[in-house]
Design a protein around this motif. Structure first.
Motif, PDB file in Angstrom:
ATOM      1  N   VAL A  15       0.838  -1.207   0.000  1.00  0.00           N
ATOM      2  CA  VAL A  15       0.000   0.000   0.000  1.00  0.00           C
ATOM      3  C   VAL A  15       0.871   1.254   0.000  1.00  0.00           C
ATOM      4  O   VAL A  15       0.588   2.219  -0.726  1.00  0.00           O
ATOM      5  N   ASN A  16       1.939   1.255   0.786  1.00  0.00           N
ATOM      6  CA  ASN A  16       2.838   2.411   0.806  1.00  0.00           C
ATOM      7  C   ASN A  16       3.527   2.596  -0.542  1.00  0.00           C
ATOM      8  O   ASN A  16       3.695   3.729  -1.012  1.00  0.00           O
ATOM      9  N   THR A  17       3.903   1.502  -1.183  1.00  0.00           N
ATOM     10  CA  THR A  17       4.522   1.581  -2.509  1.00  0.00           C
ATOM     11  C   THR A  17       3.550   2.136  -3.533  1.00  0.00           C
ATOM     12  O   THR A  17       3.924   2.947  -4.383  1.00  0.00           O
ATOM     13  N   VAL A  18       2.294   1.719  -3.444  1.00  0.00           N
ATOM     14  CA  VAL A  18       1.275   2.244  -4.359  1.00  0.00           C
ATOM     15  C   VAL A  18       1.106   3.746  -4.150  1.00  0.00           C
ATOM     16  O   VAL A  18       1.003   4.508  -5.120  1.00  0.00           O
ATOM     17  N   ALA A  19       1.087   4.193  -2.893  1.00  0.00           N
ATOM     18  CA  ALA A  19       0.934   5.618  -2.609  1.00  0.00           C
ATOM     19  C   ALA A  19       2.105   6.420  -3.168  1.00  0.00           C
ATOM     20  O   ALA A  19       1.914   7.472  -3.793  1.00  0.00           O
ATOM     21  N   PHE A  23       1.937   9.215  -6.225  1.00  0.00           N
ATOM     22  CA  PHE A  23       2.436  10.575  -6.050  1.00  0.00           C
ATOM     23  C   PHE A  23       3.519  10.899  -7.073  1.00  0.00           C
ATOM     24  O   PHE A  23       3.524  11.986  -7.661  1.00  0.00           O
ATOM     25  N   ALA A  24       4.424   9.953  -7.306  1.00  0.00           N
ATOM     26  CA  ALA A  24       5.480  10.174  -8.299  1.00  0.00           C
ATOM     27  C   ALA A  24       4.882  10.328  -9.693  1.00  0.00           C
ATOM     28  O   ALA A  24       5.330  11.164 -10.482  1.00  0.00           O
ATOM     29  N   GLY A  25       3.862   9.545  -9.994  1.00  0.00           N
ATOM     30  CA  GLY A  25       3.185   9.684 -11.284  1.00  0.00           C
ATOM     31  C   GLY A  25       2.525  11.039 -11.429  1.00  0.00           C
ATOM     32  O   GLY A  25       2.566  11.661 -12.497  1.00  0.00           O
ATOM     33  N   MET A  26       1.913  11.505 -10.338  1.00  0.00           N
ATOM     34  CA  MET A  26       1.276  12.816 -10.374  1.00  0.00           C
ATOM     35  C   MET A  26       2.300  13.926 -10.603  1.00  0.00           C
ATOM     36  O   MET A  26       2.073  14.841 -11.403  1.00  0.00           O
ATOM     37  N   VAL A  27       3.429  13.843  -9.928  1.00  0.00           N
ATOM     38  CA  VAL A  27       4.488  14.834 -10.118  1.00  0.00           C
ATOM     39  C   VAL A  27       5.014  14.787 -11.549  1.00  0.00           C
ATOM     40  O   VAL A  27       5.223  15.820 -12.186  1.00  0.00           O
ATOM     41  N   GLY A  28       5.210  13.585 -12.073  1.00  0.00           N
ATOM     42  CA  GLY A  28       5.713  13.431 -13.437  1.00  0.00           C
ATOM     43  C   GLY A  28       4.754  13.969 -14.483  1.00  0.00           C
ATOM     44  O   GLY A  28       5.164  14.663 -15.423  1.00  0.00           O
ATOM     45  N   VAL A  29       3.473  13.651 -14.334  1.00  0.00           N
ATOM     46  CA  VAL A  29       2.478  14.131 -15.301  1.00  0.00           C
ATOM     47  C   VAL A  29       2.352  15.645 -15.226  1.00  0.00           C
ATOM     48  O   VAL A  29       2.258  16.326 -16.264  1.00  0.00           O
ATOM     49  N   LEU A  54      -5.182  10.510 -10.640  1.00  0.00           N
ATOM     50  CA  LEU A  54      -4.091  10.110  -9.752  1.00  0.00           C
ATOM     51  C   LEU A  54      -4.287  10.702  -8.362  1.00  0.00           C
ATOM     52  O   LEU A  54      -4.050  10.037  -7.352  1.00  0.00           O
ATOM     53  N   PHE A  55      -4.740  11.949  -8.296  1.00  0.00           N
ATOM     54  CA  PHE A  55      -4.965  12.595  -7.003  1.00  0.00           C
ATOM     55  C   PHE A  55      -6.112  11.933  -6.248  1.00  0.00           C
ATOM     56  O   PHE A  55      -6.037  11.742  -5.028  1.00  0.00           O
ATOM     57  N   ILE A  56      -7.169  11.576  -6.956  1.00  0.00           N
ATOM     58  CA  ILE A  56      -8.303  10.908  -6.314  1.00  0.00           C
ATOM     59  C   ILE A  56      -7.858   9.579  -5.707  1.00  0.00           C
ATOM     60  O   ILE A  56      -8.144   9.273  -4.543  1.00  0.00           O
ATOM     61  N   TRP A  57      -7.122   8.781  -6.481  1.00  0.00           N
ATOM     62  CA  TRP A  57      -6.663   7.491  -5.965  1.00  0.00           C
ATOM     63  C   TRP A  57      -5.650   7.677  -4.842  1.00  0.00           C
ATOM     64  O   TRP A  57      -5.637   6.899  -3.880  1.00  0.00           O
ATOM     65  N   LEU A  58      -4.806   8.684  -4.943  1.00  0.00           N
ATOM     66  CA  LEU A  58      -3.850   8.954  -3.869  1.00  0.00           C
ATOM     67  C   LEU A  58      -4.583   9.332  -2.584  1.00  0.00           C
ATOM     68  O   LEU A  58      -4.176   8.936  -1.492  1.00  0.00           O
ATOM     69  N   THR A  59      -5.677  10.061  -2.707  1.00  0.00           N
ATOM     70  CA  THR A  59      -6.475  10.421  -1.540  1.00  0.00           C
ATOM     71  C   THR A  59      -7.063   9.184  -0.880  1.00  0.00           C
ATOM     72  O   THR A  59      -7.011   9.033   0.352  1.00  0.00           O
ATOM     73  N   PHE A  60      -7.609   8.264  -1.664  1.00  0.00           N
ATOM     74  CA  PHE A  60      -8.180   7.040  -1.101  1.00  0.00           C
ATOM     75  C   PHE A  60      -7.111   6.182  -0.431  1.00  0.00           C
ATOM     76  O   PHE A  60      -7.307   5.687   0.682  1.00  0.00           O
TER      77      PHE A  60
END
Length: 77
Positions: A15-19, A23-29, A54-60
């Motif tokens: 779960v931490n790796t997914v988070a 976040f890294a994907g959001m920064v990259g995009v 990405l932000f929605i899933w990061l929030t969940f």
């Protein structure tokens, strides 16, 4: 260490790796969107929507991590 505890730690690591990945994907995009818009003068049509999802899933995922550590904001009256 019990098998259940090892399984729970493995689950937490996933779960931490997914988070972190979200976040890294959001920064990259976001960085790619800014680069394309202001340097190349062409906008990426999918960047804003990808950031939103990405932000929605990061929030969940972040809420589940926060719930595990009982770190949600609380107000006592």
């Amino acid at each position: 260490m019990a098998a259940g505890e090892r399984a729970w730690r493995a689950y937490e690591a996933i779960v931490n790796t997914v988070a972190v990945t979200l976040f890294a994907g959001m920064v990259g995009v976001t960085a790619a969107g800014v680069f394309f818009r202001y340097v190349l003068n062409t906008a990426l049509p999918w960047a804003e929507e990808a950031d939103r999802y990405l932000f929605i899933w990061l929030t969940f995922v972040g809420a589940s991590i926060t719930m595990r550590y009982k770190a949600h904001i609380a107000v006592d009256i």
